[in-house]
Design an enzyme around this catalytic site. Structure first.
Site, PDB file in Angstrom:
ATOM      1  N   ASN A   1      40.659   2.746 -95.098  1.00  0.00           N
ATOM      2  CA  ASN A   1      41.562   2.921 -96.238  1.00  0.00           C
ATOM      3  C   ASN A   1      42.523   4.069 -95.938  1.00  0.00           C
ATOM      4  O   ASN A   1      42.131   5.227 -95.963  1.00  0.00           O
ATOM      5  CB  ASN A   1      40.747   3.206 -97.503  1.00  0.00           C
ATOM      6  CG  ASN A   1      41.629   3.475 -98.713  1.00  0.00           C
ATOM      7  OD1 ASN A   1      42.838   3.205 -98.703  1.00  0.00           O
ATOM      8  ND2 ASN A   1      41.031   4.004 -99.767  1.00  0.00           N
ATOM      9  N   TRP A   2      43.781   3.724 -95.658  1.00  0.00           N
ATOM     10  CA  TRP A   2      44.764   4.750 -95.292  1.00  0.00           C
ATOM     11  C   TRP A   2      45.227   5.570 -96.488  1.00  0.00           C
ATOM     12  O   TRP A   2      45.885   6.594 -96.315  1.00  0.00           O
ATOM     13  CB  TRP A   2      45.987   4.102 -94.641  1.00  0.00           C
ATOM     14  CG  TRP A   2      45.726   3.428 -93.338  1.00  0.00           C
ATOM     15  CD1 TRP A   2      44.540   3.373 -92.647  1.00  0.00           C
ATOM     16  CD2 TRP A   2      46.669   2.696 -92.552  1.00  0.00           C
ATOM     17  NE1 TRP A   2      44.699   2.659 -91.495  1.00  0.00           N
ATOM     18  CE2 TRP A   2      46.005   2.227 -91.403  1.00  0.00           C
ATOM     19  CE3 TRP A   2      48.020   2.394 -92.713  1.00  0.00           C
ATOM     20  CZ2 TRP A   2      46.644   1.472 -90.417  1.00  0.00           C
ATOM     21  CZ3 TRP A   2      48.656   1.634 -91.739  1.00  0.00           C
ATOM     22  CH2 TRP A   2      47.976   1.173 -90.605  1.00  0.00           C
ATOM     23  N   LYS A   3      44.952   5.080 -97.699  1.00  0.00           N
ATOM     24  CA  LYS A   3      45.437   5.743 -98.920  1.00  0.00           C
ATOM     25  C   LYS A   3      46.953   5.925 -98.825  1.00  0.00           C
ATOM     26  O   LYS A   3      47.635   5.041 -98.296  1.00  0.00           O
ATOM     27  CB  LYS A   3      44.674   7.045 -99.154  1.00  0.00           C
ATOM     28  CG  LYS A   3      43.150   6.815 -99.158  1.00  0.00           C
ATOM     29  CD  LYS A   3      42.360   7.994 -99.643  1.00  0.00           C
ATOM     30  CE  LYS A   3      40.876   7.666 -99.593  1.00  0.00           C
ATOM     31  NZ  LYS A   3      40.053   8.740-100.194  1.00  0.00           N
TER      32      LYS A   3
ATOM     33  N   HIS B   1      38.906   1.545-106.852  1.00  0.00           N
ATOM     34  CA  HIS B   1      38.634   2.772-106.104  1.00  0.00           C
ATOM     35  C   HIS B   1      38.558   3.949-107.071  1.00  0.00           C
ATOM     36  O   HIS B   1      39.249   3.985-108.091  1.00  0.00           O
ATOM     37  CB  HIS B   1      39.737   2.999-105.058  1.00  0.00           C
ATOM     38  CG  HIS B   1      39.399   4.057-104.059  1.00  0.00           C
ATOM     39  ND1 HIS B   1      39.549   5.403-104.327  1.00  0.00           N
ATOM     40  CD2 HIS B   1      38.898   3.976-102.798  1.00  0.00           C
ATOM     41  CE1 HIS B   1      39.156   6.105-103.271  1.00  0.00           C
ATOM     42  NE2 HIS B   1      38.758   5.256-102.334  1.00  0.00           N
TER      43      HIS B   1
ATOM     44  N   GLU C   1      39.768   6.775-107.030  1.00  0.00           N
ATOM     45  CA  GLU C   1      41.054   7.440-107.293  1.00  0.00           C
ATOM     46  C   GLU C   1      41.870   6.653-108.312  1.00  0.00           C
ATOM     47  O   GLU C   1      42.620   7.249-109.101  1.00  0.00           O
ATOM     48  CB  GLU C   1      41.814   7.614-105.976  1.00  0.00           C
ATOM     49  CG  GLU C   1      41.154   8.656-105.079  1.00  0.00           C
ATOM     50  CD  GLU C   1      41.456   8.501-103.598  1.00  0.00           C
ATOM     51  OE1 GLU C   1      40.861   9.259-102.806  1.00  0.00           O
ATOM     52  OE2 GLU C   1      42.260   7.621-103.230  1.00  0.00           O
TER      53      GLU C   1
ATOM     54  N   GLU D   1      30.814   4.155-103.043  1.00  0.00           N
ATOM     55  CA  GLU D   1      31.436   5.418-102.666  1.00  0.00           C
ATOM     56  C   GLU D   1      31.063   6.493-103.682  1.00  0.00           C
ATOM     57  O   GLU D   1      31.705   6.597-104.731  1.00  0.00           O
ATOM     58  CB  GLU D   1      32.961   5.270-102.625  1.00  0.00           C
ATOM     59  CG  GLU D   1      33.466   4.404-101.507  1.00  0.00           C
ATOM     60  CD  GLU D   1      34.929   4.705-101.193  1.00  0.00           C
ATOM     61  OE1 GLU D   1      35.241   4.951-100.017  1.00  0.00           O
ATOM     62  OE2 GLU D   1      35.739   4.713-102.125  1.00  0.00           O
TER      63      GLU D   1
ATOM     64  N   GLY E   1      35.700  12.872 -99.191  1.00  0.00           N
ATOM     65  CA  GLY E   1      36.533  13.985 -98.758  1.00  0.00           C
ATOM     66  C   GLY E   1      35.852  15.342 -98.790  1.00  0.00           C
ATOM     67  O   GLY E   1      36.473  16.366 -98.521  1.00  0.00           O
TER      68      GLY E   1
ATOM     69  N   SER F   1      32.875  10.496 -96.605  1.00  0.00           N
ATOM     70  CA  SER F   1      32.659  11.391 -95.460  1.00  0.00           C
ATOM     71  C   SER F   1      31.962  10.681 -94.294  1.00  0.00           C
ATOM     72  O   SER F   1      31.071  11.241 -93.647  1.00  0.00           O
ATOM     73  CB  SER F   1      31.882  12.646 -95.894  1.00  0.00           C
ATOM     74  OG  SER F   1      32.614  13.380 -96.858  1.00  0.00           O
TER      75      SER F   1
ATOM     76  N   GLY G   1      37.661   6.635 -95.154  1.00  0.00           N
ATOM     77  CA  GLY G   1      38.881   7.222 -95.679  1.00  0.00           C
ATOM     78  C   GLY G   1      39.575   8.084 -94.647  1.00  0.00           C
ATOM     79  O   GLY G   1      40.261   7.596 -93.752  1.00  0.00           O
ATOM     80  N   GLY G   2      39.376   9.388 -94.733  1.00  0.00           N
ATOM     81  CA  GLY G   2      40.080  10.332 -93.857  1.00  0.00           C
ATOM     82  C   GLY G   2      39.940  10.022 -92.379  1.00  0.00           C
ATOM     83  O   GLY G   2      40.910  10.091 -91.613  1.00  0.00           O
TER      84      GLY G   2
END
Length: 246
Positions: free
Chosen positions: A4-6, A96, A98, A166, A172, A212, A233-234
């Site tokens: 997921n590049w967000k 998600h 967010e 998640e 994160g 993470s 994610g990151g």
């Protein structure tokens, strides 16, 4: 293994990224028939990613990060399932944390989005997870189970969904859930799918862990019987790290 590049990477950056990722996986002799790999770029990147994957016959899958609950009409700024399907999009992330937090998406809205995704032949990647406060108040699986029940309320006889657990407290933070914590919740989530959509769907549904995720901890998660992959994610923005995870 889903990346997921967000809200990262322009359409030009996405082309270079997908090319390099494909080369990295090819160099590592990655077998896509064993482990599917998909990326989830921003809307503005989707056409570029689709064209590249199609032209170069890259085996990566790709999906969108959200969609509208409406098929068409006066909904400024929204993107329909039909638009995504026309771009050969396979997957779409729905619910998600967010989106729930910053856009106040309710379980009812998420259920509508799941239904329209399924209706249009898109595979919904349904995200569920609890905050640190939820964990303390209700325990490890109550909130994700409730969210998944809500998300599947209008899913009918859907047979192809993905569920991503998640824990919000892990996203994160650098502090992942333990494999045992992930397994405990994943087992409960599989029971929900089986209860709502039937045992066959419960068995077939891929349940991902997200929060993470790194190349140094992915193996521990995938050793668990009910964890079938990861929503990254990151680390999905680091080509070598993401390729290592895959």
């Amino acid at each position: 293994i889903a990346g997921n590049w967000k809200m990262n990477l322009s359409h030009l950056q996405s082309i270079a990224f997908v090319q390099k990722l494909a080369w990295s996986l090819k160099d590592a002799r990655h077998d896509y028939s064993v482990t599917e790999v998909a990326v989830f770029p921003p809307f503005t990147d989707l056409r570029s990613v689709q064209t590249l994957i199609s032209a170069d016959k890259i085996e990566l899958g790709f999906g969108a990060q959200d969609l509208s609950a409406h098929a068409s009409g006066a909904y400024t700024g929204e993107i329909s399932a039909g638009f995504l399907k026309a771009l050969d999009v396979q997957y779409v992330i729905i619910g998600h944390s967010e989106r729930r937090q910053y856009h106040h998406e309710s379980d009812e809205l998420i259920a509508e989005k799941v239904a329209i995704a399924v209706e249009n032949g898109l595979v919904p990647v349904i995200c569920v997870g609890e905050t640190a406060e939820d964990l303390e108040l209700y325990g490890p699986s109550a909130v994700p189970v409730r969210q998944l029940h809500g998300a599947l309320a209008l899913a009918g006889d859907a047979t192809n969904i993905v569920v991503a657990y998640e824990p919000v407290w892990a996203i994160g933070s650098g502090q992942a859930a333990t494999p045992e914590q992930a397994e405990q919740v994943a087992e409960q989530l599989r029971s929900v799918v089986a209860g709502v959509l039937g045992d066959d769907a419960g068995d077939a549904t891929r349940i991902l862990y997200g929060g993470s995720v790194k190349s140094s901890n992915i193996a521990g998660f995938l050793r668990q019987p009910n964890v079938d992959g990861a929503l990254v994610g990151g680390a999905s923005l680091d080509i070598s790290e993401f390729a290592s995870i895959a």
